[in-house]
Design a protein around this motif. Structure first.
Motif, short mmCIF file in Angstrom:
data_model
loop_
_atom_site.label_atom_id
_atom_site.label_comp_id
_atom_site.label_asym_id
_atom_site.label_seq_id
_atom_site.Cartn_x
_atom_site.Cartn_y
_atom_site.Cartn_z
N ARG A 80 0.91 -1.54 0.00
CA ARG A 80 -0.32 -0.09 0.18
C ARG A 80 0.52 1.23 0.13
NH1 ARG A 80 -5.14 -0.88 -1.97
NH2 ARG A 80 -5.71 -2.92 -0.70
N ALA A 82 0.89 5.80 -0.02
CA ALA A 82 0.60 7.16 -0.32
C ALA A 82 1.64 7.60 -1.25
CB ALA A 82 0.91 7.50 1.34
N SER A 118 -9.49 6.79 -5.71
CA SER A 118 -8.62 7.13 -4.58
C SER A 118 -7.21 6.80 -4.63
CB SER A 118 -9.58 7.77 -3.51
OG SER A 118 -9.07 5.83 -2.67
N GLU A 120 -6.08 5.29 -1.96
CA GLU A 120 -6.00 4.10 -1.33
C GLU A 120 -6.53 3.31 -1.80
OE1 GLU A 120 -6.95 7.67 -0.43
OE2 GLU A 120 -5.75 7.26 1.96
N ASP A 121 -7.25 3.25 -2.95
CA ASP A 121 -7.53 2.08 -3.92
C ASP A 121 -6.02 1.43 -4.00
OD1 ASP A 121 -9.97 2.25 -3.87
OD2 ASP A 121 -10.31 3.63 -4.95
N TYR A 123 -1.92 -0.03 -5.25
CA TYR A 123 -1.80 -0.75 -4.13
C TYR A 123 -0.28 -1.57 -5.06
CZ TYR A 123 -3.70 -4.91 -6.20
OH TYR A 123 -4.39 -5.79 -7.04
#
Length: 330
Positions: A80, A82, A118, A120-121, A123
């Motif tokens: 994951r 950012a 987003s 957060e979706d 990876y």
């Protein structure tokens, strides 16, 4: 060294925001024949000084690139992430990325609605089958950049990270062309522009220039669906910055750049951006003020894995920057 070789060398070097040392070292090697002295300041800016008796001019192009940073490693080995800088999820899906140690992965999504994608979706899949296997290659806090190589088709250049390795090339070529300038020239390759225009702020504070010119890419107004929030077009010459989200450029600098473009037969166009900033912003308000502006490279696909520029525009930017560096100003 020809321009394409310089682009190839600089875009191949890992240099995400905050970790730009390898790019700075590559530029140092290229700049050594043209500078009287070169040093790196405490923040990491590379400063190349050509001494002169005239006004003190600071040219800035940023070293850093945007990318992704690992925030969590899932039990199945997926990463994951950012964003570092202005990353838009819909622009980077299914792109290849590489980490500083050479680990390669692809960007995938656990979301189903691409219109509402987003960070957060997203990876990164590095092919690991477990957290333990992934941790042998990547740790939380490691950062990844886009993969890709420059490709030239006619006068069109496609490449990751033309923002702003292309600006760095322009500064290097300007150093070469302005060898006989009477002015006190500082060519600054700045760090952490993409996360807050940080490097230019500290560099300008240390140099205290009379004039400041940021050399960076600018968005174009020549694509389908444009909302006309910007003004430049690909293939129409160097952008003379009038404003962006970080400043209104000093009128005297804008006019001088226009005069130089007209006098030297350099194709040029106005550059206005309603949002987004450049190194000109922090230079402009350093100490008791700096006469600041910008020379901009029209670029499509900014902050995507494949950016696009016209080599004729790049040549115009080089010529205009060299003309400003060599001009007699009070």
């Amino acid at each position: 060294m020809d321009m394409m070789t310089m682009v190839q060398r600089l875009t191949a070097v890992y240099g995400i925001s905050g970790r730009e040392a390898a790019v700075a070292e590559e530029i140092r090697r290229m700049a050594e024949p043209y500078a009287d002295e070169i040093w790196t300041d405490r923040l990491g800016n590379l400063i190349c000084h050509k001494k002169g008796e005239g006004p003190k001019m600071m040219f800035a192009a940023h070293l850093d690139s945007i990318g992704l940073i690992v925030t969590h490693i899932e039990s199945a080995g997926f990463l994951r992430v950012a964003k570092i800088g202005g990353v838009r999820p819909e622009k980077i899906l299914h792109s290849l990325v590489r980490f500083e140690n050479g680990t390669i992965g692809t960007i995938a999504s656990s979301g189903t609605d691409l219109g509402k994608l987003s960070m957060e979706d997203l990876y990164v899949d590095i092919g690991a089958e477990s957290r333990e296997e992934a941790e042998k290659k990547v740790s939380v806090g490691d950062a990844a950049v886009y993969m890709g190589q420059p490709v030239q088709t006619g006068t069109t250049l496609f490449s990751p990270y033309l923002d702003d390795r292309l600006g760095c090339v322009i500064l290097l070529k300007t150093m070469e062309l302005a060898a006989d300038s009477p002015n006190d020239l500082y060519f600054v390759f700045t760090v952490q522009e993409e996360v807050g225009l940080c490097g230019a702020h500290t560099a300008a504070h240390g140099i205290v220039p009379d004039y400041g010119i940021a050399v960076d890419v600018t968005c174009t107004d020549d694509v389908p669906g444009s909302r006309h929030t910007v003004s430049a077009a690909l293939g129409k010459g160097a952008g003379i910055k009038v404003m962006d989200g970080s400043l209104m450029c000093h009128g005297a600098v804008v006019e001088r750049l226009k005069e130089l473009a007209a006098g030297h037969g350099i194709p040029a166009q106005p550059d206005l951006m309603s949002a987004g900033g450049t190194d000109a912003g922090p230079m402009h308000i350093s100490h008791d003020g700096v006469l600041a502006g910008g020379i901009s490279i029209p670029c499509r696909g900014i902050h995507s894995p494949v950016e696009m520029a016209d080599l004729g525009d790049v040549d115009a930017c080089i010529r205009l920057a060299a003309a400003f560096a060599s001009s007699r100003l009070e």
